[in-house]
Design a protein around this motif. Structure first.
Motif, short mmCIF file in Angstrom:
data_model
loop_
_atom_site.label_atom_id
_atom_site.label_comp_id
_atom_site.label_asym_id
_atom_site.label_seq_id
_atom_site.Cartn_x
_atom_site.Cartn_y
_atom_site.Cartn_z
N LEU A 1 0.81 -1.22 0.00
CA LEU A 1 0.00 0.00 0.00
C LEU A 1 0.85 1.27 0.00
CD1 LEU A 1 -2.75 -1.10 2.53
CD2 LEU A 1 -2.80 -1.21 0.04
N GLU A 2 2.15 1.12 0.06
CA GLU A 2 3.06 2.27 0.09
C GLU A 2 3.92 2.32 -1.17
OE1 GLU A 2 3.06 4.58 2.37
OE2 GLU A 2 1.77 3.62 3.84
N ASP A 3 4.21 3.51 -1.63
CA ASP A 3 5.06 3.68 -2.81
C ASP A 3 6.54 3.61 -2.48
OD1 ASP A 3 2.89 3.97 -4.53
OD2 ASP A 3 2.79 6.13 -4.20
N GLU A 4 6.89 3.86 -1.23
CA GLU A 4 8.29 3.90 -0.80
C GLU A 4 8.74 2.51 -0.33
OE1 GLU A 4 11.90 4.83 -0.13
OE2 GLU A 4 10.59 6.47 -0.76
N GLU A 5 9.84 2.04 -0.88
CA GLU A 5 10.37 0.71 -0.55
C GLU A 5 10.74 0.57 0.93
OE1 GLU A 5 11.70 -3.24 -1.43
OE2 GLU A 5 10.48 -1.85 -2.59
N ALA A 6 11.08 1.66 1.58
CA ALA A 6 11.51 1.61 2.98
C ALA A 6 10.35 1.33 3.94
CB ALA A 6 12.20 2.91 3.37
N PHE A 7 9.11 1.52 3.51
CA PHE A 7 7.96 1.12 4.32
C PHE A 7 7.76 -0.37 4.13
CE2 PHE A 7 6.47 5.60 4.13
CZ PHE A 7 6.29 5.78 5.49
N ARG A 8 7.89 -1.13 5.22
CA ARG A 8 7.87 -2.58 5.13
C ARG A 8 7.04 -3.16 6.27
NH1 ARG A 8 11.28 -4.14 1.09
NH2 ARG A 8 11.78 -6.13 2.02
N PHE A 9 6.84 -4.47 6.23
CA PHE A 9 6.11 -5.13 7.30
C PHE A 9 6.66 -6.52 7.53
CE2 PHE A 9 3.98 -6.90 3.65
CZ PHE A 9 3.58 -8.17 4.06
N ALA A 10 6.32 -7.07 8.68
CA ALA A 10 6.66 -8.46 9.01
C ALA A 10 5.53 -9.02 9.85
CB ALA A 10 7.98 -8.54 9.77
N LEU A 11 5.29 -10.30 9.70
CA LEU A 11 4.30 -11.00 10.52
C LEU A 11 4.97 -11.53 11.78
CD1 LEU A 11 2.51 -13.02 7.71
CD2 LEU A 11 1.82 -10.83 8.69
N PHE A 12 4.19 -11.66 12.84
CA PHE A 12 4.70 -12.28 14.06
C PHE A 12 3.58 -13.09 14.70
CE2 PHE A 12 3.03 -8.24 15.55
CZ PHE A 12 2.46 -8.52 16.78
N ASP A 13 3.91 -13.90 15.69
CA ASP A 13 2.97 -14.75 16.41
C ASP A 13 2.17 -15.64 15.46
OD1 ASP A 13 1.89 -15.76 18.79
OD2 ASP A 13 0.18 -14.39 18.71
N LEU A 14 2.88 -16.39 14.64
CA LEU A 14 2.29 -17.33 13.68
C LEU A 14 1.31 -16.66 12.73
CD1 LEU A 14 1.68 -20.30 16.16
CD2 LEU A 14 3.60 -19.98 14.59
N GLY A 15 1.57 -15.41 12.39
CA GLY A 15 0.74 -14.69 11.45
C GLY A 15 -0.43 -13.95 12.06
#
Length: 85
Positions: free
Chosen positions: A47-61
């Motif tokens: 949903l972001e145009d900038e590559e530096a905006f990122r995400f990660a999952l935790f707690d088994l998703g």
């Protein structure tokens, strides 16, 4: 020791208040991995145009952490945390 340091956005700081122990530990473990290898342990936020905006999952998703990676400052800013439990 990590090459990056964590910075908490005020929004994310309030979102982790009251997080139960299990997802709290899972978030911590995920963030430790991100600080060691921020680009390898995260995915681009579609949903972001900038590559530096990122995400990660935790707690088994069941949780997601949104971060901003700043290579020059060597920081990973935690912008948001959501947990479904």
């Amino acid at each position: 020791m990590s090459a990056y340091r964590a910075v908490w956005h005020a929004k994310a700081s309030t979102e982790v208040r009251g997080l139960p122990e299990r997802p709290g530990k899972a978030l911590w473990d995920t963030l430790v991995g991100i600080l060691r290898d921020p680009w390898g342990q995260t995915l681009p936020d579609p949903l972001e145009d900038e590559e530096a905006f990122r995400f990660a999952l935790f707690d088994l998703g069941d949780g997601i952490v949104h971060v901003w990676i700043d290579d020059q400052a060597r920081t990973v800013t935690v912008h948001g945390v959501m947990w479904l439990g």
